[in-house]
Design a protein around this motif. Structure first.
Motif, short mmCIF file in Angstrom:
data_model
loop_
_atom_site.label_atom_id
_atom_site.label_comp_id
_atom_site.label_asym_id
_atom_site.label_seq_id
_atom_site.Cartn_x
_atom_site.Cartn_y
_atom_site.Cartn_z
N ILE A 68 0.81 -1.22 0.00
CA ILE A 68 0.00 0.00 0.00
C ILE A 68 0.85 1.27 0.00
CG2 ILE A 68 -1.70 1.30 1.37
CD1 ILE A 68 -2.85 -1.07 -0.09
N LEU A 69 2.05 1.24 0.55
CA LEU A 69 2.88 2.43 0.70
C LEU A 69 3.13 3.19 -0.61
CD1 LEU A 69 4.45 4.20 2.69
CD2 LEU A 69 6.45 2.77 2.23
N PRO A 70 3.54 2.56 -1.72
CA PRO A 70 3.76 3.32 -2.96
C PRO A 70 2.48 4.00 -3.47
CG PRO A 70 4.72 1.15 -3.14
CD PRO A 70 3.94 1.16 -1.88
N ILE A 71 1.36 3.32 -3.33
CA ILE A 71 0.09 3.91 -3.76
C ILE A 71 -0.23 5.14 -2.91
CG2 ILE A 71 -2.40 3.49 -3.97
CD1 ILE A 71 -1.63 0.52 -4.48
N PHE A 72 -0.03 5.02 -1.61
CA PHE A 72 -0.28 6.14 -0.70
C PHE A 72 0.64 7.31 -1.02
CE2 PHE A 72 0.55 8.32 3.36
CZ PHE A 72 -0.75 8.78 3.61
N ILE A 73 1.90 7.05 -1.30
CA ILE A 73 2.85 8.12 -1.63
C ILE A 73 2.46 8.81 -2.92
CG2 ILE A 73 5.25 8.57 -2.33
CD1 ILE A 73 6.09 6.49 -0.24
N MET A 74 2.04 8.06 -3.95
CA MET A 74 1.61 8.68 -5.21
C MET A 74 0.37 9.54 -5.02
SD MET A 74 2.46 6.08 -8.32
CE MET A 74 1.63 4.65 -7.71
N ILE A 75 -0.55 9.09 -4.20
CA ILE A 75 -1.75 9.89 -3.92
C ILE A 75 -1.37 11.18 -3.19
CG2 ILE A 75 -3.89 9.97 -2.58
CD1 ILE A 75 -4.26 7.00 -3.31
N MET A 76 -0.46 11.09 -2.23
CA MET A 76 -0.04 12.28 -1.49
C MET A 76 0.68 13.27 -2.42
SD MET A 76 -1.32 12.05 1.41
CE MET A 76 -0.56 13.49 2.10
N LEU A 77 1.53 12.78 -3.33
CA LEU A 77 2.19 13.67 -4.28
C LEU A 77 1.18 14.33 -5.21
CD1 LEU A 77 5.41 11.68 -5.23
CD2 LEU A 77 5.27 13.85 -4.01
N ALA A 78 0.17 13.58 -5.62
CA ALA A 78 -0.87 14.16 -6.48
C ALA A 78 -1.62 15.27 -5.76
CB ALA A 78 -1.83 13.07 -6.94
N VAL A 79 -1.94 15.04 -4.50
CA VAL A 79 -2.61 16.08 -3.70
C VAL A 79 -1.70 17.28 -3.54
CG1 VAL A 79 -3.48 16.61 -1.38
CG2 VAL A 79 -4.15 14.50 -2.51
N PHE A 80 -0.43 17.06 -3.29
CA PHE A 80 0.54 18.13 -3.15
C PHE A 80 0.61 18.98 -4.42
CE2 PHE A 80 5.04 19.46 -3.67
CZ PHE A 80 5.10 20.36 -2.63
N ASP A 81 0.69 18.33 -5.60
CA ASP A 81 0.73 19.08 -6.85
C ASP A 81 -0.56 19.85 -7.10
OD1 ASP A 81 3.30 18.63 -7.71
OD2 ASP A 81 2.81 16.77 -8.75
N TYR A 82 -1.69 19.25 -6.79
CA TYR A 82 -2.96 19.95 -6.98
C TYR A 82 -3.04 21.20 -6.10
CZ TYR A 82 -7.90 21.01 -6.95
OH TYR A 82 -9.08 21.67 -7.04
N VAL A 83 -2.57 21.10 -4.87
CA VAL A 83 -2.57 22.26 -3.97
C VAL A 83 -1.62 23.33 -4.48
CG1 VAL A 83 -1.94 23.01 -1.64
CG2 VAL A 83 -3.33 20.97 -1.95
N ARG A 84 -0.47 22.94 -5.02
CA ARG A 84 0.47 23.91 -5.59
C ARG A 84 -0.15 24.63 -6.78
NH1 ARG A 84 4.61 21.13 -7.83
NH2 ARG A 84 5.54 23.07 -8.48
N ILE A 85 -0.83 23.91 -7.66
CA ILE A 85 -1.47 24.53 -8.82
C ILE A 85 -2.55 25.51 -8.36
CG2 ILE A 85 -2.99 24.07 -10.79
CD1 ILE A 85 -1.37 21.47 -11.19
#
Length: 100
Positions: free
Chosen positions: A14-31
């Motif tokens: 589950i860890l890689p999936i969780f990390i990818m989701i967190m990075l996606a949220v991080f990028d969305y917040v930056r945009i």
């Protein structure tokens, strides 16, 4: 049965999936944050007619009755999930039309 070993294997899966989701949220917040920042910069540009940030591109189109201002800023995308959809760079754009 070893429950601790099973929990560790599930966590590793589950860890890689969780990390990818967190990075996606991080990028969305930056945009979203950069778009909000461009909105406030647009107010300054319209009022003073000058741009103080070198990372932002100003396009000004003059017409007989109106002036259209467009601000663009390029953002690097870090998330592998979003970069597949948007590419490695995403351009945030804000436009305003002033009628005279």
């Amino acid at each position: 049965m070893n429950k601790k070993g099973q929990a560790l294997i599930e966590f590793i899966i589950i860890l890689p999936i969780f990390i990818m989701i967190m990075l996606a949220v991080f990028d969305y917040v930056r945009i979203y944050s950069e778009k909000s920042n461009l909105e406030s910069v647009m107010e300054d540009v319209v009022l003073s007619n000058e741009l103080k940030d070198d990372n932002i591109t100003l396009l000004k189109e003059l017409d007989d009755e109106k002036t259209k201002y467009t601000l663009n800023k390029s953002i690097d995308i870090y998330s592998p999930v979003i970069s597949v959809i948007l590419g490695n760079k995403y351009v945030v754009s804000v436009s305003r039309t002033i009628y005279e």
